[in-house]
Scaffold this motif. Structure first.
Motif, PDB file in Angstrom:
ATOM      1  N   GLY A 110       0.800  -1.225   0.000  1.00  0.00           N
ATOM      2  CA  GLY A 110       0.000   0.000   0.000  1.00  0.00           C
ATOM      3  C   GLY A 110       0.829   1.270   0.000  1.00  0.00           C
ATOM      4  N   VAL A 111       2.153   1.137  -0.084  1.00  0.00           N
ATOM      5  CA  VAL A 111       3.045   2.299  -0.036  1.00  0.00           C
ATOM      6  C   VAL A 111       3.434   2.703  -1.460  1.00  0.00           C
ATOM      7  CG1 VAL A 111       5.266   3.189   0.750  1.00  0.00           C
ATOM      8  CG2 VAL A 111       3.958   1.618   2.202  1.00  0.00           C
ATOM      9  N   VAL A 112       3.210   3.966  -1.778  1.00  0.00           N
ATOM     10  CA  VAL A 112       3.594   4.495  -3.085  1.00  0.00           C
ATOM     11  C   VAL A 112       4.977   5.124  -2.957  1.00  0.00           C
ATOM     12  CG1 VAL A 112       3.003   6.060  -4.961  1.00  0.00           C
ATOM     13  CG2 VAL A 112       1.177   4.935  -3.664  1.00  0.00           C
ATOM     14  N   ALA A 113       5.981   4.457  -3.508  1.00  0.00           N
ATOM     15  CA  ALA A 113       7.364   4.935  -3.382  1.00  0.00           C
ATOM     16  C   ALA A 113       7.712   5.961  -4.450  1.00  0.00           C
ATOM     17  CB  ALA A 113       8.332   3.757  -3.457  1.00  0.00           C
ATOM     18  N   VAL A 114       7.182   5.775  -5.646  1.00  0.00           N
ATOM     19  CA  VAL A 114       7.356   6.732  -6.746  1.00  0.00           C
ATOM     20  C   VAL A 114       5.978   7.004  -7.311  1.00  0.00           C
ATOM     21  CG1 VAL A 114       8.348   7.122  -9.038  1.00  0.00           C
ATOM     22  CG2 VAL A 114       9.701   5.970  -7.281  1.00  0.00           C
ATOM     23  N   ASN A 115       5.572   8.272  -7.242  1.00  0.00           N
ATOM     24  CA  ASN A 115       4.180   8.627  -7.511  1.00  0.00           C
ATOM     25  C   ASN A 115       4.070   9.403  -8.826  1.00  0.00           C
ATOM     26  OD1 ASN A 115       1.480   9.221  -7.384  1.00  0.00           O
ATOM     27  ND2 ASN A 115       1.523  10.073  -5.315  1.00  0.00           N
ATOM     28  N   ASP A 116       3.935   8.645  -9.934  1.00  0.00           N
ATOM     29  CA  ASP A 116       3.709   9.240 -11.252  1.00  0.00           C
ATOM     30  C   ASP A 116       4.763  10.293 -11.597  1.00  0.00           C
ATOM     31  OD1 ASP A 116       1.446   7.629 -11.471  1.00  0.00           O
ATOM     32  OD2 ASP A 116       0.157   9.145 -10.584  1.00  0.00           O
ATOM     33  N   VAL A 117       6.037   9.924 -11.474  1.00  0.00           N
ATOM     34  CA  VAL A 117       7.146  10.815 -11.799  1.00  0.00           C
ATOM     35  C   VAL A 117       7.491  10.670 -13.279  1.00  0.00           C
ATOM     36  CG1 VAL A 117       9.587  11.311 -11.401  1.00  0.00           C
ATOM     37  CG2 VAL A 117       8.083  10.752  -9.472  1.00  0.00           C
ATOM     38  N   THR A 176      16.156  -2.862 -12.233  1.00  0.00           N
ATOM     39  CA  THR A 176      16.306  -3.686 -11.035  1.00  0.00           C
ATOM     40  C   THR A 176      14.958  -4.101 -10.479  1.00  0.00           C
ATOM     41  OG1 THR A 176      18.343  -2.496 -10.521  1.00  0.00           O
ATOM     42  CG2 THR A 176      17.385  -3.814  -8.753  1.00  0.00           C
ATOM     43  N   ILE A 177      13.976  -3.210 -10.588  1.00  0.00           N
ATOM     44  CA  ILE A 177      12.602  -3.519 -10.196  1.00  0.00           C
ATOM     45  C   ILE A 177      11.671  -3.038 -11.313  1.00  0.00           C
ATOM     46  CG2 ILE A 177      13.004  -3.436  -7.699  1.00  0.00           C
ATOM     47  CD1 ILE A 177      11.909  -0.580  -7.706  1.00  0.00           C
ATOM     48  N   PRO A 178      10.520  -3.696 -11.494  1.00  0.00           N
ATOM     49  CA  PRO A 178       9.592  -3.270 -12.545  1.00  0.00           C
ATOM     50  C   PRO A 178       8.642  -2.185 -12.033  1.00  0.00           C
ATOM     51  CG  PRO A 178       8.770  -5.267 -11.525  1.00  0.00           C
ATOM     52  CD  PRO A 178      10.087  -4.960 -10.851  1.00  0.00           C
ATOM     53  N   PRO A 179       8.187  -1.294 -12.899  1.00  0.00           N
ATOM     54  CA  PRO A 179       7.220  -0.290 -12.459  1.00  0.00           C
ATOM     55  C   PRO A 179       5.844  -0.907 -12.248  1.00  0.00           C
ATOM     56  CG  PRO A 179       7.582  -0.107 -14.818  1.00  0.00           C
ATOM     57  CD  PRO A 179       8.556  -1.139 -14.318  1.00  0.00           C
ATOM     58  N   THR A 180       5.094  -0.332 -11.325  1.00  0.00           N
ATOM     59  CA  THR A 180       3.695  -0.729 -11.159  1.00  0.00           C
ATOM     60  C   THR A 180       2.873  -0.216 -12.324  1.00  0.00           C
ATOM     61  OG1 THR A 180       3.950  -0.644  -8.751  1.00  0.00           O
ATOM     62  CG2 THR A 180       1.697  -0.627  -9.613  1.00  0.00           C
ATOM     63  N   ALA A 181       3.198   0.968 -12.788  1.00  0.00           N
ATOM     64  CA  ALA A 181       2.534   1.574 -13.941  1.00  0.00           C
ATOM     65  C   ALA A 181       3.524   2.508 -14.618  1.00  0.00           C
ATOM     66  CB  ALA A 181       1.288   2.339 -13.502  1.00  0.00           C
ATOM     67  N   GLY A 182       3.296   2.751 -15.900  1.00  0.00           N
ATOM     68  CA  GLY A 182       4.173   3.647 -16.633  1.00  0.00           C
ATOM     69  C   GLY A 182       5.244   2.901 -17.403  1.00  0.00           C
TER      70      GLY A 182
END
Length: 259
Positions: free
Chosen positions: A7-14, A44-50
């Protein structure tokens, strides 16, 4: 681009673009999402969106070594060198994406593998010379001082001949002289047309070298502009110093005499 961990948004639509030969700094308080953003860019990690695009190609779904082969290199916040290998051998590891020979060639020491290894050794020594470590080429990497290990990691990444170079906290733990050398190296890379994106807490280094600065706070991009523009941005001041400092600054400005 967006990244969620539960539930934590680490990168928010940057979202941002960077041009060839530009030095872009990404700054922000601890926990702002800077390293997570680097991990997204480098695969290294995949984006949730974008989507991440590099040289017109989508990087989504590619593995880090595949992205590296396209011309992207990075260093890490925590130094990662092979302590039981020599300084030169560490840099030669960075040439792996350039090798054209296979396992059999290497195992049998066939002529092609010997030629490429000799070329890799020469090229790697040149990378060490570029960062001032050629005198320690035969030393074990594990005995280098911390600052020189950071520089070695940069040299290893440069062995990939990158078009885009990601530097994660390159100034951390460096002495004044080492910071000056780092500044000179980044300027040299820019002069060679290599694009540099760095995450860095040393504001003196950032404001002196960056062409453009992006500021993150709680995963959001809150400011973008030249170093001077960012330093004067009220949202940036509040993010770094808190609302009380921003209010105090406003009071000082209001009380200042009109010239």
């Amino acid at each position: 681009m967006r990244k969620e961990f539960g539930g934590v948004v680490a990168v928010n639509d940057v979202s941002f673009k960077v041009t060839r030969g530009e030095v872009l700094a990404i700054i922000g308080p601890n926990g702002a999402g800077k390293t997570t953003l680097f991990n997204l860019i480098s695969g290294t990690i995949p984006p949730t969106a974008g989507e991440v695009r590099f040289l017109g190609q989508s990087l989504n779904g590619l593995l880090p070594h595949q992205i590296a082969a396209l011309g992207m290199a990075r260093t890490f916040q925590n130094v990662q060198v092979f302590g039981n290998m020599t300084v030169l051998e560490n840099v030669m590891v960075g040439r792996h994406t350039k090798a054209h020979y296979g396992f059999i060639d290497a195992a049998l020491r066939l002529p092609r593998s010997r030629r490429e290894e000799a070329q890799a050794r020469t090229d790697s020594w040149e990378r060490l010379r570029a960062v001032g470590l050629e005198g320690r080429a035969d030393d074990l990497a594990g005995i280098l001082p911390f600052g020189q290990q950071r520089v070695l990691e940069a040299a290893r990444a440069l062995a990939l001949d990158p078009e885009l170079f990601l530097l994660d906290e390159p100034g951390a733990g460096l002495t004044r002289k080492e910071l000056e050398d780092l500044d000179a190296l980044i300027r040299k890379l820019r002069g060679a047309g290599i694009t540099v994106i760095l995450v860095e807490h040393n504001m003196e280094l950032v404001m002196g070298i960056a062409d453009r600065v992006i500021v993150l706070d709680y995963g959001l991009k809150i400011a973008e502009g030249t170093p001077l523009q960012v330093q004067q941005d009220r949202k940036v001041i509040a993010a770094y110093l808190g609302e009380e400092a921003l209010t105090a600054r406003r009071g000082e400005e209001a009380d200042a005499p009109i010239a």
